[in-house]
Design a protein around this motif. Sequence first.
Motif, PDB file in Angstrom:
ATOM      1  N   MET A   1     -29.445 -19.407  -3.044  1.00 26.53           N
ATOM      2  CA  MET A   1     -28.954 -17.908  -3.268  1.00 26.53           C
ATOM      3  C   MET A   1     -29.995 -17.053  -3.590  1.00 26.53           C
ATOM      4  O   MET A   1     -29.918 -15.745  -3.217  1.00 26.53           O
ATOM      5  N   ASP A   2     -31.003 -17.527  -4.263  1.00 25.48           N
ATOM      6  CA  ASP A   2     -32.131 -16.557  -4.733  1.00 25.48           C
ATOM      7  C   ASP A   2     -32.612 -16.138  -3.583  1.00 25.48           C
ATOM      8  O   ASP A   2     -33.500 -15.005  -3.354  1.00 25.48           O
ATOM      9  N   LEU A   3     -32.997 -17.020  -2.465  1.00 20.34           N
ATOM     10  CA  LEU A   3     -33.545 -16.697  -1.132  1.00 20.34           C
ATOM     11  C   LEU A   3     -32.783 -15.542  -0.582  1.00 20.34           C
ATOM     12  O   LEU A   3     -33.483 -14.791   0.305  1.00 20.34           O
ATOM     13  N   HIS A   4     -31.820 -15.441  -0.780  1.00 17.39           N
ATOM     14  CA  HIS A   4     -30.725 -14.240  -0.252  1.00 17.39           C
ATOM     15  C   HIS A   4     -30.643 -12.955  -1.016  1.00 17.39           C
ATOM     16  O   HIS A   4     -30.057 -12.138  -0.730  1.00 17.39           O
ATOM     17  N   GLY A   5     -31.449 -13.062  -2.255  1.00 14.35           N
ATOM     18  CA  GLY A   5     -31.217 -12.084  -3.207  1.00 14.35           C
ATOM     19  C   GLY A   5     -29.881 -11.785  -3.771  1.00 14.35           C
ATOM     20  O   GLY A   5     -29.669 -10.592  -4.172  1.00 14.35           O
ATOM     21  N   CYS A   6     -29.205 -12.916  -3.872  1.00  9.75           N
ATOM     22  CA  CYS A   6     -27.715 -12.616  -4.276  1.00  9.75           C
ATOM     23  C   CYS A   6     -27.321 -13.571  -5.518  1.00  9.75           C
ATOM     24  O   CYS A   6     -26.232 -14.057  -5.644  1.00  9.75           O
ATOM     25  N   VAL A   7     -28.213 -14.061  -6.177  1.00  8.61           N
ATOM     26  CA  VAL A   7     -27.948 -15.133  -7.160  1.00  8.61           C
ATOM     27  C   VAL A   7     -27.272 -14.633  -8.561  1.00  8.61           C
ATOM     28  O   VAL A   7     -26.448 -15.360  -9.050  1.00  8.61           O
ATOM     29  N   GLU A   8     -27.324 -13.269  -8.719  1.00  6.03           N
ATOM     30  CA  GLU A   8     -27.059 -12.703  -9.928  1.00  6.03           C
ATOM     31  C   GLU A   8     -25.290 -12.909 -10.235  1.00  6.03           C
ATOM     32  O   GLU A   8     -24.720 -13.463 -11.373  1.00  6.03           O
ATOM     33  N   PRO A   9     -24.664 -12.453  -8.923  1.00  2.00           N
ATOM     34  CA  PRO A   9     -23.060 -12.698  -9.225  1.00  2.00           C
ATOM     35  C   PRO A   9     -22.770 -14.357  -9.611  1.00  2.00           C
ATOM     36  O   PRO A   9     -21.795 -14.434 -10.455  1.00  2.00           O
ATOM     37  N   PHE A  10     -23.384 -15.254  -9.061  1.00  2.00           N
ATOM     38  CA  PHE A  10     -23.402 -16.773  -9.486  1.00  2.00           C
ATOM     39  C   PHE A  10     -23.536 -16.971 -10.830  1.00  2.00           C
ATOM     40  O   PHE A  10     -22.844 -17.829 -11.564  1.00  2.00           O
ATOM     41  N   LEU A  11     -24.789 -16.445 -11.104  1.00  2.00           N
ATOM     42  CA  LEU A  11     -25.089 -16.800 -12.715  1.00  2.00           C
ATOM     43  C   LEU A  11     -24.062 -16.021 -13.540  1.00  2.00           C
ATOM     44  O   LEU A  11     -23.816 -16.525 -14.905  1.00  2.00           O
ATOM     45  N   LYS A  12     -23.547 -15.076 -13.257  1.00  2.00           N
ATOM     46  CA  LYS A  12     -22.484 -14.302 -14.119  1.00  2.00           C
ATOM     47  C   LYS A  12     -21.241 -15.103 -14.175  1.00  2.00           C
ATOM     48  O   LYS A  12     -20.329 -15.344 -14.987  1.00  2.00           O
ATOM     49  N   ALA A  13     -20.991 -15.728 -13.060  1.00  2.00           N
ATOM     50  CA  ALA A  13     -19.737 -16.520 -12.822  1.00  2.00           C
ATOM     51  C   ALA A  13     -19.724 -17.896 -13.307  1.00  2.00           C
ATOM     52  O   ALA A  13     -18.644 -18.582 -13.630  1.00  2.00           O
ATOM     53  N   GLY A  14     -20.689 -18.419 -13.743  1.00  2.00           N
ATOM     54  CA  GLY A  14     -20.843 -19.652 -14.196  1.00  2.00           C
ATOM     55  C   GLY A  14     -21.447 -19.825 -15.586  1.00  2.00           C
ATOM     56  O   GLY A  14     -21.852 -18.969 -16.150  1.00  2.00           O
ATOM     57  N   ILE A  15     -21.731 -21.144 -15.983  1.00  2.00           N
ATOM     58  CA  ILE A  15     -22.388 -21.322 -17.351  1.00  2.00           C
ATOM     59  C   ILE A  15     -23.667 -22.303 -17.062  1.00  2.00           C
ATOM     60  O   ILE A  15     -23.801 -23.184 -16.091  1.00  2.00           O
ATOM     61  N   GLN A  16     -24.857 -22.267 -17.866  1.00  2.00           N
ATOM     62  CA  GLN A  16     -25.711 -23.074 -17.793  1.00  2.00           C
ATOM     63  C   GLN A  16     -25.450 -24.566 -18.299  1.00  2.00           C
ATOM     64  O   GLN A  16     -25.102 -24.715 -19.516  1.00  2.00           O
ATOM     65  N   GLY A  17     -25.709 -25.326 -17.339  1.00  2.00           N
ATOM     66  CA  GLY A  17     -25.732 -27.064 -17.838  1.00  2.00           C
ATOM     67  C   GLY A  17     -27.072 -27.338 -18.103  1.00  2.00           C
ATOM     68  O   GLY A  17     -27.815 -27.553 -17.111  1.00  2.00           O
ATOM     69  N   HIS A  18     -27.733 -27.691 -19.234  1.00  2.00           N
ATOM     70  CA  HIS A  18     -28.653 -28.148 -19.308  1.00  2.00           C
ATOM     71  C   HIS A  18     -29.457 -29.539 -19.308  1.00  2.00           C
ATOM     72  O   HIS A  18     -30.489 -29.837 -19.565  1.00  2.00           O
ATOM     73  N   GLY A  19     -28.233 -30.328 -19.314  1.00  2.00           N
ATOM     74  CA  GLY A  19     -28.593 -31.846 -19.183  1.00  2.00           C
ATOM     75  C   GLY A  19     -27.478 -32.725 -18.948  1.00  2.00           C
ATOM     76  O   GLY A  19     -26.322 -31.924 -18.819  1.00  2.00           O
ATOM     77  N   ALA A  20     -27.638 -33.915 -18.776  1.00  5.67           N
ATOM     78  CA  ALA A  20     -26.629 -34.939 -18.578  1.00  5.67           C
ATOM     79  C   ALA A  20     -26.825 -36.152 -19.492  1.00  5.67           C
ATOM     80  O   ALA A  20     -27.912 -36.243 -19.771  1.00  5.67           O
TER      81      ALA A  20
END
Length: 442
Positions: free
Chosen positions: A1-20
């Motif tokens: 999505m960053d390659l298309h310049g449209c990553v920000e809406p996804f970042l706002k819609a989700g949460i960061q998972g830092h590990g498993a």
Amino acid sequence: MDLHGCVEPFLKAGIQGHGARIQVGQRLLVALSFSKVQSRFPYALMIPQNRTEAVLAQLLAERGVQVERQLELTDFAASESGVCAELTRADGSKETMQCSYLLGCDGAHSVVRHRLGLAYSGETLESNWVLADVKLDGPAAADQVAVVWNPDGILALFPIVGDRFRIIGDVSGAEAADPSLEQVQSLVQQRLGSGFRAHDPIWLSHFRINERKVDRYSVGRVFLAGDAAHIHSPAGGQGMNTGMQDAFNLAWKLALVIQNKAGMQLLETYSPERSRIGDQVLRNASVLTRVALLRQPLLRRLRNLLFSNLGRSRRLQGRFVQQLCETDLHYRGSALSPVLARSGPGLQPGDRTPDLPCQAPSGETRLYELLRRGCFVLLSVGAPLPSLELSLARDWVVPASAEPRPGYAAGRTYLIRPDAYLCSCTSSADQDDLLALWDQWR
């Protein structure tokens, strides 16, 4: 999505998972961190599929493309010049559409695949599974995926937002039916402990795991992507991601062909490239599933010992994280990834190329910003901007230069595809050999 310049809406819609975390009951075996993954986004974005689809639909609408619902492809006929598709609306009315190409993203029961007569080879696993989107009280980490192995079966927790989690567990031997909230709570208590409470269900369902794949992803002007081409265990969470990568691999190739910057032979690389990736993802997901479902006590003890060792090895952890994040996927050996010279250490033809700051004729930028144009990038490392003297090169490639970084060696020039994979590389003195590669695809 960053390659298309449209990553920000996804970042706002989700949460960061830092590990498993992989654990046996309450005992931790392995704690995996995503912080070292080679990306500007060193984490997993935890975002439900329905939110992903909503963001994609909005981004398409902003670009003048409307997604039509309640419209079904019921038949099609393909020829050397195009495809004639029959569409049926919810009221039973029909219409036909002429198109140059058809891409079947129509799921595991794909009409397109059936009409092509392609076998969907594989098997259905015997185990039954429950899936629950619920609110969960208890000491579950809001930024960690938790996989719990239990003699009675597996339980996986995926944080979604706030105190909402997606719970997946196998219930082998149980009836294949949607669970009740009480059954989900019983499963959570049995495998996680009494300190957890599931409540306010959003979605309760069941499924069985199919492991199936077509042998080829295209026939003439008709292509398959996503579940229409491959379906597998949800272990690793790579199903939708892999399907989107299918579409991206094909999209840039279709764009160059439609723009007359490449010949149709470029489209013949889609099936072999993505089929190999499909094989790898299917194999990895299958192994993870079968390892988690071991029932024999001795085999379980050996598995637990093996993963305890994994938890102590940073090298093995790193490889496992790259596999989970799919940054280890590559197209080495593809017709689009010829080896022109010994590459030495670092990136090899076919590898994914990490983003990095670079200099273009327009000024300072990033590699992925340049790739948004849908062009190749000719990147010279530790040297001035490469000159593009071949007149035919200018409409499909952009020059850039960068300082050495891990993977990018000084004195080498890299030809990078629009999907951020390395076509090939050579010494900077031989950059014309890279430009000449495109002649066979024009």
